[in-house]
Design an enzyme around this catalytic site. Structure first.
Site, short mmCIF file in Angstrom:
data_model
loop_
_atom_site.label_atom_id
_atom_site.label_comp_id
_atom_site.label_asym_id
_atom_site.label_seq_id
_atom_site.Cartn_x
_atom_site.Cartn_y
_atom_site.Cartn_z
N HIS A 486 39.48 41.35 83.18
CA HIS A 486 38.47 41.52 82.13
C HIS A 486 37.47 40.37 82.05
O HIS A 486 36.53 40.42 81.26
CB HIS A 486 39.12 41.75 80.76
CG HIS A 486 38.34 42.69 79.89
ND1 HIS A 486 36.97 42.78 79.95
CD2 HIS A 486 38.74 43.56 78.96
CE1 HIS A 486 36.55 43.66 79.08
NE2 HIS A 486 37.60 44.17 78.46
N ASP A 490 34.19 45.17 83.05
CA ASP A 490 34.37 45.72 81.70
C ASP A 490 34.84 47.17 81.77
O ASP A 490 34.83 47.79 82.82
CB ASP A 490 33.10 45.57 80.86
CG ASP A 490 31.93 46.31 81.48
OD1 ASP A 490 30.78 45.92 81.21
OD2 ASP A 490 32.15 47.29 82.23
#
Lengths: 516, 287
Positions: A486, A490
């Protein structure tokens, strides 16, 4: 009254520590000294084994004991043969001492041969690993049973080099124990006779069987320190164990065969011990040192867990894929090739990556840079007997599905034989785990650093789904979980990427559209 | 081991400084000290008397050397007692050998990797300021499933400046002692390198470079041989209490006990050559 006394005498007679019939028959005659009538315990003084200061009929008792001592002695001698037989367990000695990071060594020469007795720390052989020649020493004292390699052979770390009959596979203490075991029986005989002949001396020894003495020695305990709870203050096995536990001594595993050795005559008791030993073995902990792939998994997963992951789940309809596989199989262009789903997943993954290269990248934390990798080197997680390995298929974007199938098969073969080269396992850019082949629907796979995405494919199941006409039909569905870094990727990117991939799997004809 | 401690708490190390001693004699000395002494030793041999090819313990001549030219020019070939690769040594080679007890250096595990790290650090201190010294990794023997870990946990085998090797190492580890010996390329004759084949098993960083591009000469980086030798001895002094011993007290050519390093006979080399030729001949025919 005398009869009653006689009967009492018989019951009161202590059981001898050794299997002797001799001591039983010639009974001490109670008539020669009127025994006090205050209960069983008072009859104990009649026992030749406890009282050294007997005056009454001592000469007859003594000679009685002498006679029985001789019998015992003989018995000692016969049991000695038992004790000399190999008592240890067969231990497989692996190549392990060469230090971290070395996968294999060449065996140069042996210093020992089959049948030879070896001491602990005695050099067994010499191996070569790259730049070093290294002497391998023995961890055990014992006898070489079988040598499994000859000079010139390449031995992998972890492979068994040789087999030893270890005298006791546990600790250095026990080698001393074994030597004493032969003399244990005779010790007992002697100390008994000494006891009876010594007058007024302090009673030094305790009553116990040779096996229990051996056990105490294994724990490094002085049996004289142990309070006996058996008849006549005899020290039993439980007493030793309890004492050891109270002293916080780690329990060791006495080998089964020792039980047999110590109890040649008391078969019934021995058998009880024997069963107890077996039971104990089942409940004991086993320590496995992690080496090789397992060890590297420790390191890599620790690193991986530091990365903030998120997981994305999607369901893929595999009906078209199943038809395609059947078609490949029926056409039989390459008869030796077994078609599975995985190569198709891999090829379609590569096509999706062309549209979303961010998922085929590598993150450099130090420079905060993302490197979009040019090659689609798709790693395939494989569970082998040696541990988890992830070899990768290079440049999937330029391979056909048939080529991918063959390469996958080659890697699987190498992996199961632990023959993967470093070329095979380095350079991966994304990883696929077909955990569904074993089982499971969902997963949360950990990243294979420095990659930024990993895909786990669950089992294909037949589930009721709606078709375009809103009619329920049996659909083959697989759940896929995509794990991603992350810091780099995304949710939206992963979602779009996954949609693209899903589309290609569900409608394989689209592959033709994008094919180069 | 307490016997070896002197007042400043460091273990004792005997230093033997040699010059132009034949390499076979040096190897015999080292092996004898390894197996029959209980002291720590450092042997420094500043050059050897004539060019010799030295292979590791399991070296096969047909694979490692160019037998034709070696036979023609009568270059001696030695098989030493430690593992590792093949080198050609001459008067441009500086040899430094450490022979130590397992517990001589606190915390140092007697395994190849840790020994390499420790000696590497020592030489890094020695060559500080003279060049970008580092240990070069060898990936061939690593089996790690994740690519990134090859960076974290590599196995160093060579000493390099930049990407060129200037020192080759070999070790022998016994029950209680270890030897780590290095042949440093102070200078070398390019013609000599042609006696050696490019090894089929080579580290990745070598990338099939010929010897010339793969090696470097220390003389281009360090002012003089004595600078290097003196600094090495000084660096050793951080770990040991170094005591010079005269070579007459240790060199004993008549003592052949514990001498498994040996000179290959001409016959052995010729046999290797003829069987190689046969193989090539047969291979050529079958094609």
């Amino acid at each position: 009254m005398v009869m009653a006394l006689r009967r009492l005498c018989r019951y009161a007679r202590p059981r001898p520590p050794l299997p002797l019939a001799a001591i039983q028959s010639p009974r001490p005659s109670p008539e020669s000294a009127p025994p006090p009538l205050s209960g069983l315990s008072s009859l104990l003084p009649l026992s030749p084994l406890l009282r050294a200061d007997r005056t009454l009929a001592s000469s007859s008792l003594y000679s009685l004991f002498e006679g029985s001592y001789t019998a015992t002695r003989n018995r000692c001698l016969t049991t000695q043969a038992w004790v000399d037989a190999p008592t240890g367990e067969v231990v497989e000695v692996p190549l392990a001492q060469t230090g971290e990071g070395i996968a294999e060594c060449e065996l140069l020469k042996w210093f020992v041969k089959e049948g030879e007795e070896v001491e602990e720390f005695q050099p067994l052989c010499e191996v070569q690993s790259d730049k070093a020649t290294i002497e391998i020493t023995s961890r055990y004292k014992g006898k070489i049973l079988q040598i499994l390699f000859v000079p010139g052979d390449i031995v992998k770390v972890g492979e068994t080099l040789l087999k030893i009959i270890a005298e006791d596979a546990q600790s250095p203490l026990t080698s001393e124990c074994h030597e004493d075991a032969t003399s244990l029986n005779s010790d007992l005989c002697e100390s008994d006779s000494q006891r009876s002949s010594r007058k007024g001396e302090d009673f030094k020894g305790v009553l116990s069987t040779p096996f229990v003495r051996h056990l105490a020695k294994q724990y490094g305990l002085n049996i004289n320190d142990i309070q006996g709870t058996g008849i006549d203050g005899r020290v039993l096995k439980e007493d030793v164990l309890n004492y050891a536990a109270s002293k916080g001594i780690q329990e060791e595993r006495p080998s089964l065969s020792q039980v047999n050795v110590g109890e040649p005559g008391l078969l019934k008791e021995g058998k009880a011990f024997h069963m107890h030993m077996l039971d104990e073995k089942c409940y004991e902990d086993t320590t496995i040192p992690l080496r090789g792939f397992q060890r590297s998994m420790v390191k890599s997963m620790t690193m991986s867990a530091k990365v903030p992951h998120f997981h994305y789940l999607e369901e893929i309809n595999c009906d078209a894929l199943i038809e395609l596989k059947a078609a490949f199989q029926n056409e039989n262009t390459a008869p030796n090739v077994k078609h599975t789903f995985l190569p198709f997943f891999i090829k379609s993954l590569s096509m999706a990556l062309s549209k979303y290269p961010l998922l085929n990248s590598s993150f450099n934390e130090a420079t905060t840079e993302v490197i979009l990798k040019g090659c689609h080197n798709i790693g395939v997680a494989m569970a082998t007997t040696y541990g988890l390995v992830v070899p990768n298929i290079k440049k999937v974007q330029s391979l056909s599905i048939l080529e991918i199938t063959k390469e996958l098969s080659r890697l699987q073969q190498m992996a199961s034989n632990n023959k993967l080269s470093s070329e095979d396992i380095t350079g991966g850019t994304i990883t696929i785990s077909n955990i569904g082949a074993i089982g499971g629907k969902f997963g949360s796979p950990l990243l294979n650093l420095p990659e930024v995405a990993i895909i786990a494919i669950g089992r294909i199941q037949k589930l009721p789904r709606f078709d375009d006409d809103e009619i329920v039909y049996p659909a083959s569905v697989a759940n896929v979980t995509i794990g991603a870094d992350h810091r780099v990727v995304d949710g939206a990117t992963v979602a779009r990427f996954c949609n693209e991939w899903k589309l290609l799997v569900e409608k394989p004809e689209l592959l033709l559209l994008h094919m180069r | 081991m307490i016997l070896h401690r002197v007042r400043d708490g460091l273990p004792l190390m005997n230093l033997v400084s040699l010059r132009a001693v034949p390499i076979l004699q040096q190897l015999h000395l080292e092996e004898r000290l390894l197996r029959s002494s209980s002291d720590n030793w450092c042997i420094i041999n500043d050059g050897t008397n004539r060019p010799n090819i030295v292979m590791g313990i399991s070296g096969r001549p047909s694979e490692l050397i160019d037998l034709k030219s070696v036979l023609r020019d009568r270059v001696p070939v030695i098989r030493r007692f430690s593992g590792g690769g093949t080198v050609i040594v001459d008067d441009g080679t500086i040899f430094v050998t450490f022979i130590c007890n397992k517990d001589a250096i606190p915390g140092l595990q007697p395994y190849p990797h840790p020994l390499m790290s420790w000696t590497g650090q020592l030489y890094k201190d020695v060559l500080h300021g003279f060049g970008d010294f580092h240990l070069q990794e060898n990936e061939i023997f690593l089996y790690y499933m994740y690519a990134s870990l090859t960076v974290l946990d590599t196995y160093f085998t060579d000493y390099a400046i930049g990407s060129r090797k200037f020192g080759g190492n070999a070790q022998s580890i016994t029950k209680n002692r270890w030897v780590h010996h290095t042949s440093f390329l102070w200078d070398y004759d390019i013609k000599n390198m042609e006696y050696l084949k490019i090894p089929s098993r080579a580290p990745k960083y070598r990338s099939a470079r010929p010897h010339v591009e793969f090696l470097c000469r220390m003389t281009e980086y360090v002012p003089s041989r004595s600078t290097f030798i003196e600094r090495t001895i000084a660096s050793l002094g951080n770990h040991f209490s170094v005591k010079p011993i005269h070579q007459d007290r240790v060199i004993d050519p008549s003592n052949t006990l514990h001498s498994s390093s040996k000179l290959l006979t001409r016959q052995e080399l010729e046999e290797a050559y003829s069987s190689l030729c046969e193989k090539l001949h047969i291979a050529a025919i079958s094609v």
